[in-house]
Every structure is written in structure tokens, then in C-alpha cells.
Design a protein around this motif. Structure first.
Motif, PDB file in Angstrom:
ATOM      1  N   PRO A  43       0.840  -1.192   0.000  1.00 20.90           N
ATOM      2  CA  PRO A  43       0.000   0.000   0.000  1.00 20.90           C
ATOM      3  C   PRO A  43       0.883   1.252   0.000  1.00 20.90           C
ATOM      4  O   PRO A  43       1.970   1.228   0.568  1.00 20.90           O
ATOM      5  CB  PRO A  43      -0.751  -0.088   1.332  1.00 20.90           C
ATOM      6  N   ILE A  44       0.432   2.312  -0.649  1.00 20.53           N
ATOM      7  CA  ILE A  44       1.005   3.643  -0.440  1.00 20.53           C
ATOM      8  C   ILE A  44       0.083   4.228   0.631  1.00 20.53           C
ATOM      9  O   ILE A  44      -1.124   4.367   0.397  1.00 20.53           O
ATOM     10  CB  ILE A  44       0.944   4.478  -1.736  1.00 20.53           C
ATOM     11  N   PRO A  45       0.614   4.525   1.823  1.00 18.87           N
ATOM     12  CA  PRO A  45      -0.272   4.649   2.987  1.00 18.87           C
ATOM     13  C   PRO A  45      -1.334   5.748   2.929  1.00 18.87           C
ATOM     14  O   PRO A  45      -2.407   5.585   3.490  1.00 18.87           O
ATOM     15  CB  PRO A  45       0.706   4.909   4.146  1.00 18.87           C
ATOM     16  N   GLY A  46      -1.069   6.847   2.249  1.00 19.11           N
ATOM     17  CA  GLY A  46      -2.093   7.892   2.189  1.00 19.11           C
ATOM     18  C   GLY A  46      -3.074   7.681   1.059  1.00 19.11           C
ATOM     19  O   GLY A  46      -4.072   8.408   0.943  1.00 19.11           O
ATOM     20  N   ALA A  47      -2.790   6.687   0.204  1.00 17.38           N
ATOM     21  CA  ALA A  47      -3.544   6.583  -1.040  1.00 17.38           C
ATOM     22  C   ALA A  47      -4.332   5.286  -1.208  1.00 17.38           C
ATOM     23  O   ALA A  47      -5.393   5.278  -1.838  1.00 17.38           O
ATOM     24  CB  ALA A  47      -2.581   6.731  -2.218  1.00 17.38           C
ATOM     25  N   ILE A  48      -3.821   4.204  -0.668  1.00 18.53           N
ATOM     26  CA  ILE A  48      -4.430   2.904  -0.970  1.00 18.53           C
ATOM     27  C   ILE A  48      -5.081   2.317   0.277  1.00 18.53           C
ATOM     28  O   ILE A  48      -4.436   2.146   1.319  1.00 18.53           O
ATOM     29  CB  ILE A  48      -3.383   1.935  -1.561  1.00 18.53           C
ATOM     30  N   ALA A  49      -6.364   2.019   0.169  1.00 22.55           N
ATOM     31  CA  ALA A  49      -7.077   1.377   1.273  1.00 22.55           C
ATOM     32  C   ALA A  49      -6.523  -0.026   1.453  1.00 22.55           C
ATOM     33  O   ALA A  49      -6.157  -0.689   0.482  1.00 22.55           O
ATOM     34  CB  ALA A  49      -8.566   1.327   0.964  1.00 22.55           C
ATOM     35  N   THR A  50      -6.434  -0.477   2.710  1.00 22.02           N
ATOM     36  CA  THR A  50      -5.819  -1.778   2.954  1.00 22.02           C
ATOM     37  C   THR A  50      -6.861  -2.842   3.277  1.00 22.02           C
ATOM     38  O   THR A  50      -7.946  -2.554   3.773  1.00 22.02           O
ATOM     39  CB  THR A  50      -4.806  -1.679   4.111  1.00 22.02           C
ATOM     40  N   LYS A  51      -6.483  -4.084   2.964  1.00 23.99           N
ATOM     41  CA  LYS A  51      -7.272  -5.251   3.347  1.00 23.99           C
ATOM     42  C   LYS A  51      -6.314  -6.138   4.130  1.00 23.99           C
ATOM     43  O   LYS A  51      -5.254  -6.494   3.595  1.00 23.99           O
ATOM     44  CB  LYS A  51      -7.747  -6.015   2.109  1.00 23.99           C
ATOM     45  N   PRO A  52      -6.659  -6.490   5.359  1.00 23.64           N
ATOM     46  CA  PRO A  52      -5.733  -7.295   6.173  1.00 23.64           C
ATOM     47  C   PRO A  52      -5.321  -8.575   5.445  1.00 23.64           C
ATOM     48  O   PRO A  52      -6.183  -9.340   5.024  1.00 23.64           O
ATOM     49  CB  PRO A  52      -6.556  -7.614   7.415  1.00 23.64           C
ATOM     50  N   GLY A  53      -4.034  -8.781   5.275  1.00 20.43           N
ATOM     51  CA  GLY A  53      -3.537  -9.988   4.616  1.00 20.43           C
ATOM     52  C   GLY A  53      -3.143  -9.761   3.169  1.00 20.43           C
ATOM     53  O   GLY A  53      -2.545 -10.633   2.554  1.00 20.43           O
ATOM     54  N   SER A  54      -3.455  -8.591   2.640  1.00 18.64           N
ATOM     55  CA  SER A  54      -3.086  -8.328   1.247  1.00 18.64           C
ATOM     56  C   SER A  54      -2.017  -7.245   1.188  1.00 18.64           C
ATOM     57  O   SER A  54      -2.126  -6.218   1.858  1.00 18.64           O
ATOM     58  CB  SER A  54      -4.300  -7.863   0.445  1.00 18.64           C
TER      59      SER A  54
END
Ligand code: WTA
Length: 656
Positions: free
Chosen positions: A432-443
Motif C-alpha cells: 500500500p502507499i499509505p495515504g492513497a491505498i485502502a488496505t485489506k488485512p492480509g493483502s
């Protein structure tokens, strides 16, 4: 909780949007910004990297060609002249960063040291002159076998400064493993310490070096430089061994950085593969500097006020790229910690965060799982409010551990970057780019701009959405490995010939399976080869098998990984004894000890299972799949029709 399987990953399907207050201040503020960069890089990777190379790094001489790609060999920034130690140090000295903390170090016994950019520069220059005084020249390979002390980083930067490639060997490796690597790289100098602190005990590093060199068994080594760290008594061989502090006395701190070619070798770092001995992964200067610089800047969203802490050891690629080179090239404050959580101080990591006001914390899933076991009262008793960003690396993170990390450490405020990459890739590839991409745990979410990652079948064709396949990269990137040291053929075979080329285009494949979901998110499914990961350490099963059969009692051995709650995997060895030997507790102990002596404590089998026979196919191949099921205590499923002797399985089951 077991190591993550695709089923366990699928249990958690929440989407965590980047926190608004984080995005507002981030370098990349939203998905559109990421997508625009990604598309631009994809349309013209060379222009993308060239622009960044010009903007972000200082060059002594510009390159003539961005990329020369003769698959599988890439040369980046052809004929450009650069020095990564200059980019990590000198260029900051003419700015206000001159007196900023470059390296904050905390020793296990509680001693500490902070080096500003000016101080670090001085130490590196002096030490580079010390090496020159010992006759080390450009192109000479220098072994570094050190604890986590500032001198490890100083030695690496000093090597880079004079163009002597370093070869860092993790301090947990045995004398045998050290000797193999020193010989493979023909190292001229070894830099070590009298010892290092590890869980309240002293690791006798110099003693191991002596053992590695005894009877002239690593003849290329002319000198050994020893840092005094633990003050215990060690033997110093006159003529060969020298104290770092003795040679540093009165040495000039004037040592201009050597203008190196972009493609001059920066370092060799050994890593395990599915066959044979560990491979010396070769990285070069310019492209590696650029890629580690840009990834550190965007993925950790670096700001000048950050205190950045990566908990890896400098003996691994994570320590190279994300403790030393990436952060320093950006002028960041990087923290180095010698210790590890231990009975006498299980909360030491949280103490370090509180003491220094760490803002960015980058660690491994195996560490997080260990923290969970130790209890949340430990972090809860500290002030962790300085943290703003968390990261993980090394293996898939199971969603339960992700959620714990998010809640207990990040207090639901800090984005988590789950970063997928490898020794071979030099830098983070999917994240993830932390300010830009929403995260999904495990991905690990999406590829970094400029990285054309895909999931394909053996013919190189993309597999349908949601289906498993091989994780590949389609276009060269600046920090890709250049070759296997001394074995270019192995480089070709291992990474470039596994997947068929598509339209004449070679695909990079280094052993992981993955799938991509409907949002284009990557889910890493783990190794598809015989590499196991114990507490995030990559180990080839073959390496451990070779170590076992080198013991006189062992006729044959097969090693597999068994899921482990904390370490991810544990080593289980199935062993057939030579005729004259009988299974016993003593032999069990002796074999474990033998593996530790041959490789290091990280490879110690958790379990040895003595047997008379191993399940083999009619053509004599060991059926590891069956052994894995046996080790995990699962029912044997799937096809066993190729098994030569079915009674072997029953015997193995009874034996358990
Ligand atoms: C695994 C460490 C899932 C993977 C930087 C890879 C991961 C190997 C992740 C490289 C991740 C690393 N998610 N798996 N975020 N990061 N891996 O060379 O199997 O020590 O091939 O480099 O670790 O290990 P290496």
C-alpha cells in the motif's frame, strides 16, 4: 491461529481506508495520485525512472542511456557516475540536516549513541581510510559479520564509499556458513566484533570468525578488524587481527567518495533457494540507490520530523535497504536496536518507541505474533502516541495479527503497509502507499509505480481473477538483482526460465504464488518451491538436508515446514539412519546441534522423526507434499497413486 492459508485470509474482508488526517499530510494523498503515477510509469518506465533519478539523487556524471536490457541482464543509468555513500551522507552536510540525527542506536544493555549526519560522515570517512590502509581497493570484497551496532552501518557505508562491495553475513549464522560465504565471495577482509548482545547473552562472533578461518580454510581473507563491544576475552592473531579502535587512532577523516559506475557492484547478499548452496545475490550502485530511495520516501511517507525504526537485522536485505541506504539517502533519522524481546525485558520494543518517540515502525509478522503471545499489557503500559505509520515484511501476515497490530499498536490511527519483496528485488515491490491505498488485512495490495507485476500460469498467461498462479514481474526495475555471484547460469535458470517468455518477453519469477482479487489487490500465497520461512528467515529445505546427511549417523533426510503459531513455520526433519545407528534422544539432540553448527540456530529442527523409509515416487522423488501433511498431523489427501510403497505412509504415521 496457524500460518495463513487462503481460507484464513478470506475470513477478514473489511476495507480500511487511509485515515483522513494521514492522507491530508501525505506525499501521495489519494488513489488518483497513485493511479496517475502508476499509469505514467507503466506507459514509459524509463522516462519515469530517469526523471526520479535526476530529481532525487546526486550524480558525478550523468548517464548516457537509462536502461540497457539484454534479458535477463539489465544495466540501469549506463555510464552514469554516482556514489551511494555520497547520497546518504555528503549531500546532507551542506543543508540544515548536517546536525540532524542520522542514526540513533540503542544497545541491549541500555547503552545508546546518536550520530548526526556530520558525525556519521566523519566516522565513515575515517573507517574508509582504515580499510585503505589495510590495502582494500575498489572491487575487493569485504565480509561483515557484526552485531547490530553503529559500526555495522559505518562499515557498509565505508565500503560503498571506496567501491569495495560488502558481503554482510547475518551474525546468527555459524562458522561453517560464514566460511562458505567468505570463500564463495573470496573476501579479503572480515569486519566483526568481539561479541554481540543477544537476549542477555553474548554471541561470540570473533570466536566464530576464528573457527571459519582456522587451518587457512578461507585463504582469501588477509585481515580481520574487530570492534570492541562486549569486552570478553578473545584471541587476536598477530598480523591478521586488528582492533577497530586501534587502527582508527589518528586516521584522517578526509576521504572523498569514489565516483563509481552505476553498475559497479555495491554488495553481495546470500539467500536460500530451493536447490544447492545459498546464492550470492548481486546488487549494483545506481539503480539500487534510486529504487531504495524512492520506495522509502513514498511507502513510509517520510518527513523530516520522523523517527523511523525498522527492526530487521543488517544481515538481511531489509536491513540493507530500509535501515541503512533508503532512509539515509532521504536524510531521515533511522533507529537501530541491538536487542530483542527477552524474559528480562519483554516490553523492550515498546520502551524504545516511547524513549525515542518513534513515528514509523516496520517489523515482521512473526514478531507481531510473538507480541500477541506476550500480552497486550506490555504495549498498553507504554506511551505509543508518537507512532503514525506501521509496516510489515517477510511473510504473509494473517488477518488476526494484522488487526491486533492495527488496534493495539496503531490505536486504529496508523495505516499499515504490508510490503512484499525479496532479497532479489532489492526493494519493496507490492505495497500500500499509505495515504492513497485502502488496505485489506492480509493483502500487500498493489504494485509500486514502475513495477509491472502479474499473476500467470506456467505459460506466462495471466490467470483469471481470484485464481492462484505464479507472481511475476514483466519489466526490469532499477534495483533488480543483476546476477548470482559467480554463477550467471544459475541466475538465468532460477529466475528467468521457470515461466515461458511471452511474445519474446522474459518474465521474472522468484518463487511465490499469488492471486489477484476483483480490485486488483495482490494476495501472496507463499513459496511454491522448497523454501520455508522460519520466523521470517528464508531457508532452503535442501540446505538443511545437506547439513543432516553430512552427519555420520544419517543416511538420508527430508525436511519440510510445519505450520507454527508464532514462527510461521517450524523445521521438521525425517531422518533415515545408517545401519549401525539406532534412534535415541541423544542422537536427536546431536543432530539438532549438528544443524546449528552447520548453518546456524535459525535452522535448528523443531522435530526430528526417525524412519526406515521415505515416501517416494517410482522415479525416486521424495513426495514432500505427503511429508508436509504428516508433519502437520493432517489426513493425507490428494493423489498418492505415484507412491512406490504405500506401507511407508502407515509406518510414518505409527512412528508419530
Ligand atoms: C516472503 C525479505 C508475503 C516471500 C524482504 C518472498 C512475503 C520472501 C512478504 C523473500 C509479504 C516477503 N507478504 N510474503 N509482505 N514479504 N515475503 O529474500 O515468500 O528474505 O519470496 O526478503 O519472503 O524473503 P527475503
Amino acid at each position: 491461529m496457524t500460518s495463513p492459508t487462503i481460507e484464513s485470509i478470506l475470513h477478514e474482508d473489511r476495507l480500511f481506508a487511509p485515515p483522513a488526517e494521514f492522507s491530508e499530510q501525505a506525499q501521495l494523498k489519494n488513489l488518483e495520485a497513485y493511479q496517475a503515477l502508476y499509469e505514467r510509469a507503466k506507459a514509459d518506465p524509463e522516462a519515469f525512472w530517469a526523471e526520479l533519478a535526476e530529481q532525487e539523487l546526486d550524480w558525478f556524471q550523468p548517464w548516457e542511456q537509462v536502461l540497457d536490457w539484454q534479458p535477463p541482464h539489465a544495466r540501469w543509468f549506463v555510464n552514469g557516475k554516482i556514489n551511494i555513500s555520497y547520497n546518504c551522507l555528503d549531500r546532507h552536510l551542506t543543508t540544515w540536516r548536517r546536525n540532524k540525527a542520522a542514526l540513533i542506536w540503542e544497545g541491549e544493555p541500555g547503552d545508546s549513541r546518536t550520530l548526526t549526519y556530520a558525525q556519521l560522515h566523519r566516522e565513515v570517512c575515517q573507517f574508509a581510510n582504515v580499510m585503505k590502509g589495510l590495502g582494500v581497493k575498489k572491487g575487493d570484497i569485504v565480509g561483515i559479520y557484526m552485531p547490530m551496532i553503529p559500526e555495522a552501518a559505518i562499515a557498509m557505508l565505508a565500503c560503498a564509499r571506496i567501491g569495495a562491495p560488502h558481503m554482510v553475513v547475518f551474525g546468527g549464522f555459524s562458522a561453517e556458513a560464514l566460511r562458505d560465504r567468505l570463500n564463495d565471495g573470496k573476501a579479503k577482509l572480515v569486519i566483526t566484533a568481539d561479541g554481540g548482545w543477544r537476549k542477555d547473552a553474548i554471541v561470540p562472533l570473533k570466536e566464530q570468525v576464528d573457527r571459519a578461518l582456522e587451518n587457512n580454510s578461507a585463504p582469501s581473507v588477509e585481515n580481520v578488524l574487530v570492534v570492541q563491544r562486549t569486552q570478553q576475552k578473545i584471541a587476536m592473531q598477530p598480523g591478521r587481527d586488528h582492533w577497530w579502535h586501534d587502527l582508527q587512532q589518528g586516521v584522517s577523516a578526509n576521504c572523498p567518495a569514489e565516483p563509481l559506475d552505476s553498475e559497479d557492484m555495491l554488495f553481495i547478499l546470500y539467500t536460500s533457494g530451493s536447490t544447492g548452496k545459498p546464492k550470492g545475490v548481486v546488487h549494483t550502485t545506481g539503480g539500487y540507490n534510486l529504487y531504495t530511495h524512492v520506495t522509502t520516501k513514498w511507502i513510509f511517507d517520510l518527513r523530516d520530523t520522523d523517527v523511523y525504526w525498522c527492526t530487521a537485522d543488517v544481515g538481511w536485505i531489509t536491513g540493507h535497504s530500509y535501515i541503512v541506504y533508503g532512509p539515509l539517502s532521504n536524510g531521515a533519522t533511522t533507529l537501530m536496536y541491538e536487542g530483542a524481546p527477552r524474559t528480562s525485558n519483554p516490553g523492550c520494543f515498546w520502551d524504545v518507541i516511547e524513549k525515542y518517540g518513534v513515528t514509523i515502525f516496520y517489523t515482521a509478522p512473526t514478531a507481531i505474533r510473538a507480541f500477541i503471545k506476550m500480552g497486550e499489557h506490555l504495549p498498553n503500559a507504554r506511551d505509543l502516541s508518537s507512532l503514525r505509520l506501521l509496516g510489515t515484511v517477510g511473510e504473509p501476515i494473517n488477518p488476526a495479527a494484522w488487526i491486533w497490530y492495527h488496534r493495539i499498536i496503531g490505536k486504529e490511527r496508523c495505516p499499515i503497509v504490508d510490503t512484499w519483496w525479496q532479497t532479489e528485488t532489492g526493494g519493496i515491490m507490492i505495497t500500500p502507499i499509505p495515504g492513497a491505498i485502502a488496505t485489506k488485512p492480509g493483502s500487500a495490495t498493489r504494485p509500486f509505480p514502475g513495477i509491472l507485476a502479474d499473476v500467470v500460469d506456467l505459460d506466462g498467461h495471466p490467470v483469471p481473477e481470484g485464481e492462484g498462479g505464479y507472481l511475476v514481474v514483466r519489466h526490469p526495475w532499477p534495483s533488480m538483482m543483476r546476477t548470482v555471484y559467480g554463477d550467471d547460469d544459475r541466475f538465468r535458470r532460477t529466475y528467468w526460465e521457470h515461466i515461458a517468455p511471452v511474445d519474446g518477453q522474459s518474465l521474472y519469477f522468484a518463487g511465490d504464488g499469488a492471486r489477484r482479487d476483483q480490485d486488483g489487490y495482490f494476495w501472496i500465497m507463499g513459496r511454491v518451491d522448497d523454501v520455508i520461512s522460519v520466523a521470517g528467515h528464508r531457508l532452503g529445505t535442501m540446505e538443511i538436508e545437506s547439513a543432516l546427511v553430512s552427519h555420520p549417523a544419517v543416511a538420508e533426510a527430508a525436511v519440510v515446514g510445519k505450520p507454527d503459531e508464532v514462527k510461521g513455520e517450524e523445521v521438521v526433519a525425517f531422518v533415515i539412519l545408517e545401519g549401525a545407528f539406532l534412534p535415541s534422544e541423544d542422537l536427536d539432540k546431536a543432530l539438532k546441534k549438528h544443524v546449528v553448527a552447520e548453518i546456524g540456530a535459525l535452522a535448528r529442527p523443531g522435530q526430528i522423526r526417525f524412519t526406515d523409509a521415505l515416501p517416494k515416487t517410482r522415479s525416486g522423488k521424495i513426495m514432500r507434499r505427503l511429508l508436509r501433511s504428516l508433519a502437520a498431523g493432517e489426513e493425507i489427501s490428494g493423489d498418492t497413486s505415484t507412491l512406490e510403497d504405500r506401507s511407508v505412509l502407515d509406518k510414518l504415521r505409527e512412528g508419530a
